[in-house]
Scaffold this motif. Structure first.
Motif, PDB file in Angstrom:
ATOM      1  N   LEU A 472     -17.835 -15.318 -20.840  1.00  0.00           N
ATOM      2  CA  LEU A 472     -17.388 -15.367 -19.458  1.00  0.00           C
ATOM      3  C   LEU A 472     -17.229 -14.231 -18.825  1.00  0.00           C
ATOM      4  CD1 LEU A 472     -16.341 -17.443 -16.823  1.00  0.00           C
ATOM      5  CD2 LEU A 472     -14.203 -16.177 -16.761  1.00  0.00           C
ATOM      6  N   TRP A 530     -16.505 -22.387 -16.653  1.00  0.00           N
ATOM      7  CA  TRP A 530     -15.210 -21.871 -16.747  1.00  0.00           C
ATOM      8  C   TRP A 530     -13.338 -22.570 -16.204  1.00  0.00           C
ATOM      9  CZ3 TRP A 530     -19.542 -19.928 -19.425  1.00  0.00           C
ATOM     10  CH2 TRP A 530     -19.537 -19.226 -20.113  1.00  0.00           C
ATOM     11  N   ARG A 582     -16.112 -25.214 -22.816  1.00  0.00           N
ATOM     12  CA  ARG A 582     -15.565 -23.804 -22.230  1.00  0.00           C
ATOM     13  C   ARG A 582     -14.605 -23.428 -21.560  1.00  0.00           C
ATOM     14  NH1 ARG A 582     -21.628 -22.792 -20.508  1.00  0.00           N
ATOM     15  NH2 ARG A 582     -22.198 -24.135 -22.386  1.00  0.00           N
TER      16      ARG A 582
END
Length: 837
Positions: A472, A530, A582
């Motif tokens: 990230l 994310w 993710r």
């Protein structure tokens, strides 16, 4: 009448209050009163001199009928454990009364029905002098363990607790005795159920937020280590004992029998052995076993349980830290109830452009991205886009600056939080879990029932979180670079629509980066993944990362192969990663759930290994029908005090004070019993039982006058030699007296084994004493009063009594039957000292 005690204060309370038996602080001149207003209980702290320090609401909004039924003071005097009904246990700070944390008290099979009693025992520490001093000051840490490594790492940035956020009332109100309300706890259930010691972020290599204390309280004592190895004990009506190490780490429930009450419990001051008395209620009548049972917790004698508690506490701190950081990251990107997210600014700008295309220029199908791409590549703008860039409020310099600042700050926060907070916290958690994985293979940790596969799963998830957090950070850098290029291009195009006189267009932006931001950033950002989707399941080895478990030989061969490739590859292939999940938020939640389950199972090792020695005689087998007390329906009040021998294995004496509210021929008695037992290692019958019967008679006030009868209202053990009683004299309405009665020097009439074997319960022993008195085999004596004083508020009805017989304190607090008048007394001071003051 001679006044033998000094009165500290006589206070008329503003509202009706209740005084619990444990209201007096053991080592400070403080006491706690409980009042009720608006259907909610309030707890207030008072000084013995009569001034109120603070008052807080302790009930919750969803439980208006909640009541305080008991409390206990921590050994260091800095915390108060409060028991509520419906069952709930909270710890409150003595500084301002705020709720520090809530303790979970439940059994594996069912939720606790009712909590009956609470105690907080100090453990006396044996000071051992070593030949070689600990010059490194390891504080009990073993070199090479996870905590010894964590203490060498830099501290993570501290986070402000939500409970520490101040409101306008806290900031601007006059400090003093105002009523405060406890903020709602926002802890998720997985964190609430996580067994942990008192919060200490420094041990977990985290920065600790600065706590601001109110200096107006006047009792800011420095916290000591008195709570270390202390045991908070809570009992319920299902026959369970709940022990909390240091008053916070739950050691699991211990059963002493189904559906039994535990009215009295005593802990050996140096050993983890509890002397427990069980009580059974049949048909509204209660019977308490005379012989105790012994509960031994052998695991508390070793360091393994504290090591596990430290590991569990540090893991909780790190996981809770990650959860809060990820929550802040999600809020700054997507927004929250009180904060607008930076992610919405791009789609909002596109929707405004498309609205102008449809409403003002009549386009049937909005083509905002197409028009922007055409302007980027050809320099030619459509009429709608040209009008939007020239006349829109969002295209002003102020609007663009606000957009740039909001998105830049959000992306920078995502980059820094993931790289400098989440990843390091997961690395520290990974280090701790590796130590727990090693413990799962050792036989000395078998009692913790650590499942190796479960610990390995936690380690695998934590390693994946480290990878995703680092990923990230890299994506945030790329997103920020593209956004800056986009803003640079947008400013140049806006300036070209309304050019100043000296405007000379210059191309400074990267066309490809701006176009990439159009495709993945302006409307749909790659950062969104994310915080969306299921828990990631991929393996980091899919990205070419060398498996750390492959061994040194395999890693060396891999490095040699990479170093031998000297030919530059003109074309490179990039793995397609769009299909991979993710979601860092979901992954952290999964880590919390699995780690909590591992440590919760390990925390119950102490209760699973508990040794409960049950006596040979039980209540149900030999109990006889209770004999009703005439002219009274009040229950028999039994007080107790245990005095240990000089050595831990020697006999100990248990004194019982049984106040009989009404007896035959309207005579009041205070029955005292002395029961001697062997050591605290085995359960056995009493060695001896002695009885002394004190009749409610006072010596004559004047010579020639007859004895004076009295009515005992309450009685409590004060120390190893005295009992404090509160009484009234019939015929003197509105007057009440407090007195000390000596019990250690009395002549107790010993009963033979045949006598107390027939009386297996305390209540039976009291009845047997009355039978002996009626048969003329037991003589009663007048109250051997050592000192007394008339109370300022006599009142009528029952009274409440709280004592502190510790050396250096020795005070008493009496609350009248109406609950509105309270008096505190110094039982060591006399009237002359009171007059001097």
């Amino acid at each position: 009448m001679e006044q033998n005690f000094a009165s500290l204060a006589a206070v008329h309370l503003p509202s009706i209050c209740r005084l619990l038996a444990s209201a007096c602080c053991p080592d400070k001149d403080l006491l706690v009163l409980v009042s009720r207003l608006g259907g909610r209980d309030r707890m207030s702290l008072w000084k013995m001199q009569g001034s109120k320090t603070w008052e807080v609401d302790v009930g919750t909004d969803d439980k208006s009928s909640e009541q305080i039924v008991g409390l206990a003071w921590s050994p260091d005097g800095q915390s108060i454990a409060v028991v509520h009904e419906p069952p709930r246990v909270t710890l409150h700070s003595v500084q301002d009364g705020h709720e520090e944390r809530s303790l979970l008290v439940s059994t594996p099979s069912e939720v606790t029905r009712h909590i009956t009693n609470v105690w907080w025992f100090r453990t006396e520490k044996t000071v051992s002098v070593k030949a070689i001093p600990d010059i490194f000051k390891r504080n009990g840490l073993i070199p090479g363990t996870s905590h010894s490594i964590l203490r060498t790492l830099p501290l993570l940035d501290s986070l402000q607790e939500e409970s520490q956020q101040h409101t306008a009332t806290d900031l601007f109100a006059f400090q003093g005795s105002q009523t405060r309300s406890n903020p709602k706890s926002s802890l998720p259930d997985v964190i609430k159920r996580w067994p942990t010691l008192s919060s200490d972020p420094i041990v977990a290599s985290m920065g600790s937020p600065v706590k601001q204390l109110d200096p107006s309280n006047g009792h800011l004592d420095v916290a000591d280590d008195a709570n270390l190895d202390s045991i908070l004990v809570i009992t319920d009506d299902a026959g369970h004992i709940h022990c909390f190490l240091d008053g916070s780490y739950h050691l699991g429930p211990i059963s002493v029998g189904p559906n039994l009450l535990i009215p009295s419990l005593f802990k050996h001051p140096k050993r983890p052995i509890f002397i427990v008395h069980r009580q059974e209620a049949n048909g509204g009548e209660s019977r308490t076993d005379l012989p105790p049972i012994y509960v031994h917790l052998p695991m508390l004698e070793d360091r393994q349980i504290r090591d596990m508690a430290r590991v569990s506490s540090s893991s909780r701190e790190l996981v809770w830290y990650c959860m809060r950081v990820v929550k802040d990251m999600r809020a700054v990107w997507f927004g929250s109830e009180s904060l607008s997210g930076a992610r919405e600014l791009g789609p909002k700008w596109i929707r405004a452009l498309e609205k102008r295309q449809r409403e003002q220029f009549g386009q049937q199908e909005a083509t905002a991205i197409l028009d922007l791409t055409c302007l980027l590549l050809t320099g030619r703008a459509s009429e709608a886009l040209l009008d939007f860039l020239g006349s829109s409020e969002q295209m002003s310099e102020r609007g663009i600056q606000k957009w740039e600042t909001s998105v830049t700050e959000a992306i920078v926060k995502l980059r820094d939080f993931s790289e400098k907070r989440v990843a390091p916290a997961c690395q520290r958690l990974h280090l701790i879990l590796e130590e727990v994985l090693g413990w799962s293979h050792l036989p000395q940790y078998a009692s913790f029932q650590l499942v190796t596969k479960d610990v390995e799963t936690c380690i695998e998830l934590t390693g994946r979180a480290i990878f995703i957090a680092s990923w990230l950070a890299a994506i945030a850098r790329r997103e920020l670079s593209r956004f800056k290029e986009f803003i640079m291009w947008l400013r140049s195009e806006t300036a070209a629509v309304n050019p100043p006189s000296d405007f000379h267009p210059q191309i400074r932006h990267d066309t490809l980066e701006v176009n990439n931001y159009f495709m993945s950033g302006l409307v749909v950002s790659s950062i969104d993944k994310w915080f969306m989707g299921p828990v990631p399941q991929f393996n980091p080895q899919e990205f070419g990362i060398v498996n750390g478990d492959a061994g040194l030989r395999a890693a060396t061969e891999h490095a040699r192969t990479a170093a031998g490739q000297t030919k530059w590859q003109l074309t490179t292939t990039q793995n397609e990663l769009n299909h991979l999940d993710r979601n860092l938020d979901a992954l952290v939640q999964e880590i919390a759930f699995r780690c909590q389950r591992v440590f919760e199972g390990a925390a119950g090792a102490t209760s699973r290994s508990a040794l409960v020695s049950v006596g040979r005689h039980s209540i149900a087998s030999q109990a006889t029908p209770a004999r009703p007390t005439p002219q009274s329906n009040q229950p028999i009040t039994i007080r107790e005090r245990i005095i240990l021998g000089e050595n831990e294995d020697e006999e100990f004496a248990q004194y019982l004070a049984m106040h009989i509210p009404a007896a035959p021929v309207n005579r009041i008695f205070l029955c005292l019993a002395r029961v001697r037992f062997g050591g605290t290692t085995t359960s056995q019958l009493p060695l001896s039982v002695g009885i002394a019967l004190l009749e409610g008679l006072l010596p004559a006030e004047q010579e020639g006058a007859g004895p004076v009868h009295l009515e005992v209202l309450d009685a409590e053990f004060f120390d190893d030699s005295s009992v404090v009683i509160v009484y009234r004299i019939p015929g003197q309405p509105g007057k009440a007296f407090i007195a000390t009665v000596g019990y250690s020097e009395l002549d107790y009439q010993e009963l033979g084994p045949a006598e107390y074997v027939k009386a297996p319960s305390r209540e039976d022993l009291m009845q047997r004493a009355m039978e002996l008195w009626e048969q003329g085999q037991l003589a009663s004596i007048p109250m051997p009063i050592k000192g007394r004083r008339e109370l300022a508020h006599g009142g009528s009805g029952p009274v409440s009594l709280a004592l502190n017989g510790r050396a250096g304190r020795r005070v008493a607090c009496v609350l009248d039957g109406q609950g509105t008048n309270m008096e505190t007394l110094d039982l060591e001071g006399d009237a002359e000292q009171e007059g001097d003051e």
